[in-house]
Design a protein around this motif. Structure first.
Motif, short mmCIF file in Angstrom:
data_model
loop_
_atom_site.label_atom_id
_atom_site.label_comp_id
_atom_site.label_asym_id
_atom_site.label_seq_id
_atom_site.Cartn_x
_atom_site.Cartn_y
_atom_site.Cartn_z
N VAL A 19 0.84 -1.21 0.00
CA VAL A 19 0.00 0.00 0.00
C VAL A 19 0.87 1.25 0.00
CG1 VAL A 19 -1.56 1.39 1.42
CG2 VAL A 19 -2.05 -1.04 1.05
N GLU A 20 1.83 1.30 0.90
CA GLU A 20 2.68 2.49 1.00
C GLU A 20 3.53 2.67 -0.26
OE1 GLU A 20 2.35 4.74 3.26
OE2 GLU A 20 0.89 3.54 4.36
N ARG A 21 3.98 1.57 -0.84
CA ARG A 21 4.77 1.67 -2.07
C ARG A 21 3.91 2.20 -3.22
NH1 ARG A 21 10.11 2.28 -3.41
NH2 ARG A 21 10.40 1.64 -5.58
N CYS A 22 2.66 1.77 -3.29
CA CYS A 22 1.75 2.27 -4.33
C CYS A 22 1.53 3.77 -4.18
CB CYS A 22 0.42 1.53 -4.27
SG CYS A 22 0.50 -0.18 -4.85
N LEU A 23 1.39 4.23 -2.96
CA LEU A 23 1.22 5.67 -2.73
C LEU A 23 2.47 6.44 -3.13
CD1 LEU A 23 -0.72 5.66 0.67
CD2 LEU A 23 -1.59 6.39 -1.57
N LEU A 24 3.64 5.86 -2.88
CA LEU A 24 4.88 6.51 -3.29
C LEU A 24 4.98 6.59 -4.81
CD1 LEU A 24 7.64 7.72 -2.58
CD2 LEU A 24 8.58 5.39 -2.60
N LEU A 25 4.62 5.50 -5.49
CA LEU A 25 4.65 5.51 -6.95
C LEU A 25 3.66 6.52 -7.51
CD1 LEU A 25 4.93 1.70 -7.83
CD2 LEU A 25 6.73 3.43 -7.88
N LEU A 26 2.51 6.62 -6.87
CA LEU A 26 1.52 7.62 -7.29
C LEU A 26 2.09 9.03 -7.15
CD1 LEU A 26 -1.39 8.24 -8.18
CD2 LEU A 26 -2.05 8.19 -5.77
N LYS A 27 2.75 9.28 -6.05
CA LYS A 27 3.36 10.59 -5.81
C LYS A 27 4.45 10.88 -6.84
CE LYS A 27 5.75 13.27 -2.24
NZ LYS A 27 6.25 13.28 -0.84
N ASN A 28 5.20 9.85 -7.23
CA ASN A 28 6.32 10.03 -8.15
C ASN A 28 5.92 10.01 -9.63
OD1 ASN A 28 7.99 10.07 -5.93
ND2 ASN A 28 8.74 7.97 -6.19
N GLU A 75 -7.10 7.75 1.73
CA GLU A 75 -6.65 8.92 2.49
C GLU A 75 -5.33 9.46 1.94
OE1 GLU A 75 -8.62 7.89 6.85
OE2 GLU A 75 -6.60 7.21 6.36
N GLY A 76 -4.41 8.55 1.60
CA GLY A 76 -3.12 8.98 1.07
C GLY A 76 -3.27 9.68 -0.27
N ALA A 77 -4.12 9.13 -1.14
CA ALA A 77 -4.33 9.75 -2.45
C ALA A 77 -5.04 11.09 -2.31
CB ALA A 77 -5.14 8.81 -3.33
N ALA A 78 -6.04 11.15 -1.43
CA ALA A 78 -6.76 12.40 -1.21
C ALA A 78 -5.83 13.48 -0.66
CB ALA A 78 -7.93 12.17 -0.26
N GLN A 79 -4.89 13.09 0.17
CA GLN A 79 -3.93 14.05 0.71
C GLN A 79 -3.05 14.63 -0.40
OE1 GLN A 79 -1.26 12.47 3.68
NE2 GLN A 79 -0.79 14.49 4.50
N LEU A 80 -2.64 13.79 -1.35
CA LEU A 80 -1.86 14.29 -2.49
C LEU A 80 -2.65 15.33 -3.27
CD1 LEU A 80 -0.25 11.00 -3.89
CD2 LEU A 80 0.92 12.86 -2.69
N ARG A 81 -3.92 15.12 -3.37
CA ARG A 81 -4.78 16.07 -4.09
C ARG A 81 -4.94 17.37 -3.30
NH1 ARG A 81 -10.07 13.25 -5.52
NH2 ARG A 81 -10.40 13.53 -3.29
N GLU A 82 -5.15 17.23 -2.01
CA GLU A 82 -5.40 18.41 -1.17
C GLU A 82 -4.16 19.29 -1.03
OE1 GLU A 82 -6.81 16.70 2.42
OE2 GLU A 82 -8.66 15.94 1.51
N THR A 83 -2.98 18.68 -1.03
CA THR A 83 -1.75 19.46 -0.89
C THR A 83 -1.31 20.11 -2.20
OG1 THR A 83 -0.40 17.48 -1.30
CG2 THR A 83 -0.93 18.02 1.01
N GLY A 84 -2.02 19.81 -3.28
CA GLY A 84 -1.69 20.41 -4.56
C GLY A 84 -0.71 19.61 -5.38
N GLU A 85 -0.22 18.47 -4.85
CA GLU A 85 0.71 17.65 -5.63
C GLU A 85 -0.02 16.95 -6.78
OE1 GLU A 85 3.95 15.55 -3.35
OE2 GLU A 85 2.57 15.96 -1.70
#
Length: 382
Positions: free
Chosen positions: A117-126, A151-161
């Motif tokens: 899960v955490e690795r998928c969120l990192l790949l999404l961020k990258n 929650e992790g994906a929504a946070q990426l959206r909310e922070t503007g990333e």
């Protein structure tokens, strides 16, 4: 008498209480599994299943998919930048649908680990090219990593990333009535999740034959809950789409006409609304493959898919712009290839790449087999 009362109650259009006493659909799904065993051939290993389907193609005089494209002078499949990250986070489900291409059920225990899960969120961020996070299962909401992913994906959206990131939950609707899921609708609203939900018919009996006993009744209740939370209003945000797939070995009707019929029937009879309808063909793999083989209908269905090939569907096939991740972190071109263990890049996992635009992925060819005809028949199913 009890059944008549239940359907009369279902046709009433009042609010659905989230606090009412809940019972799980799991016992009914287990009974469905027992009955399916009599209707289907015994399952084959993924490799053997691929071989049987290839022989069925040969029997109807059709070539392998890539050769078919070349013979039709259709450009070969080329991987573009990753637009959609699709995660199959586990195979556990409170239903046991007889067409399920991942063979989900309450007996399946496979679930995505915290590390994946955490690795998928990192790949999404990258991966700045990714615009859609598509979460499926099983019933993804019943898997332990679901809320962390959202929650992790929504946070990426909310922070503007990732300000324009769309998060999709592939929901079976009945999960909204499961014990312990009382907070799920509010969670989906708070995190800005769109919903794509399965409902193969507006007729109760047809839905229950395909998806299991009590599924239609609970699906309507689930739709009412979503409507109460603002889904399906057609006003932007909180999008709710339904998915139709045929009850037998034939292709779906035209999407636009069927959508109008769905909207009329569901609102008139049950007081529920949704935004759009997606129509897909049943993919001849796993549980539906077993059904076709048992009925002696596999060759006929493959012939139907080949005869209805539509080259206009090829440029938008999901395998050209999607990376699919299995519950164990392995990478695939699509969810169908995942079930047949046709791994991307010779078996890459989320831990082998730093982003979804990694050169290892871009160099990897798209794997095809006989089931790919299912995505290119008629209106397409990809």
């Amino acid at each position: 008498m009890h059944k008549d009362f239940r359907w009369k109650e279902l046709h009433q259009k009042g609010d659905v209480s989230l606090q009412q006493k809940r019972t799980s659909l799991v016992p009914d799904a287990l009974l469905d599994l027992e009955e399916q065993a009599e209707e289907m051939a015994s399952s084959l290993a993924p490799g053997a299943e691929v071989d049987v389907r290839a022989k069925a193609l040969q029997a109807v005089g059709a070539p392998p998919f890539k050769r078919f494209l070349r013979e039709r002078r259709v450009p070969d499949l080329v991987r573009s930048k990753c637009h959609t990250l699709q995660l199959n986070i586990g195979l556990y489900c409170n239903q046991a649908c007889n067409h399920c291409h991942v063979e989900s059920s309450p007996l399946r225990k496979e679930m995505m680990s915290k590390e994946v899960v955490e690795r998928c969120l990192l790949l999404l961020k990258n991966s700045p090219t990714v615009k859609v996070l598509d979460i499926t299962g099983g019933a993804p909401e019943l898997n332990r990593g679901f809320r962390r992913l959202v929650e992790g994906a929504a946070q990426l959206r909310e922070t503007g990333e990732r300000p324009d990131l769309r998060i999709i939950d592939r929901c079976n609707l009945t999960v909204l009535l499961e014990p312990g899921q009382e907070s799920l609708p509010a969670f989906l609203v708070d995190t800005g999740v769109d919903i794509i939900a399965s409902l193969p018919s507006y007729e109760p009996d047809q839905t229950d034959r395909q998806r299991g006993r009590k599924v239609f009744e609970r699906s309507i209740q689930g739709l009412r809950i979503l409507n109460q939370h603002g889904y399906g209003s057609g006003k932007g945000g909180r999008r709710l789409d339904l998915v139709f797939n045929p009850p037998g070995p034939f292709l779906p009707p035209r999407q636009q006409q069927l959508e109008m019929k769905y909207k009329t029937e569901l609102e008139t009879s049950y007081g529920v609304k949704f935004d759009g309808l997606l129509t897909i063909a049943n993919m001849p793999i796993k549980r539906y493959f077993d059904y076709l083989r048992k009925k002696g209908a596999l060759e006929g269905y493959m012939d139907l898919l080949v005869r209805n090939f539509n080259e206009d569907t090829v440029p938008d096939l999901m395998c050209t712009n999607t990376v699919n991740v299995g519950w164990d972190g392995k990478l695939y071109d699509c969810d169908f290839n995942q079930q047949l263990e046709l791994g991307l890049g010779g078996g890459l996992s989320v831990f082998d790449v730093e982003s979804l635009d990694d050169p290892k992925l871009q160099r990897a060819g798209i794997l095809t087999a006989a089931h790919c005809y299912g995505c290119t028949a008629a209106q397409g199913s990809s």
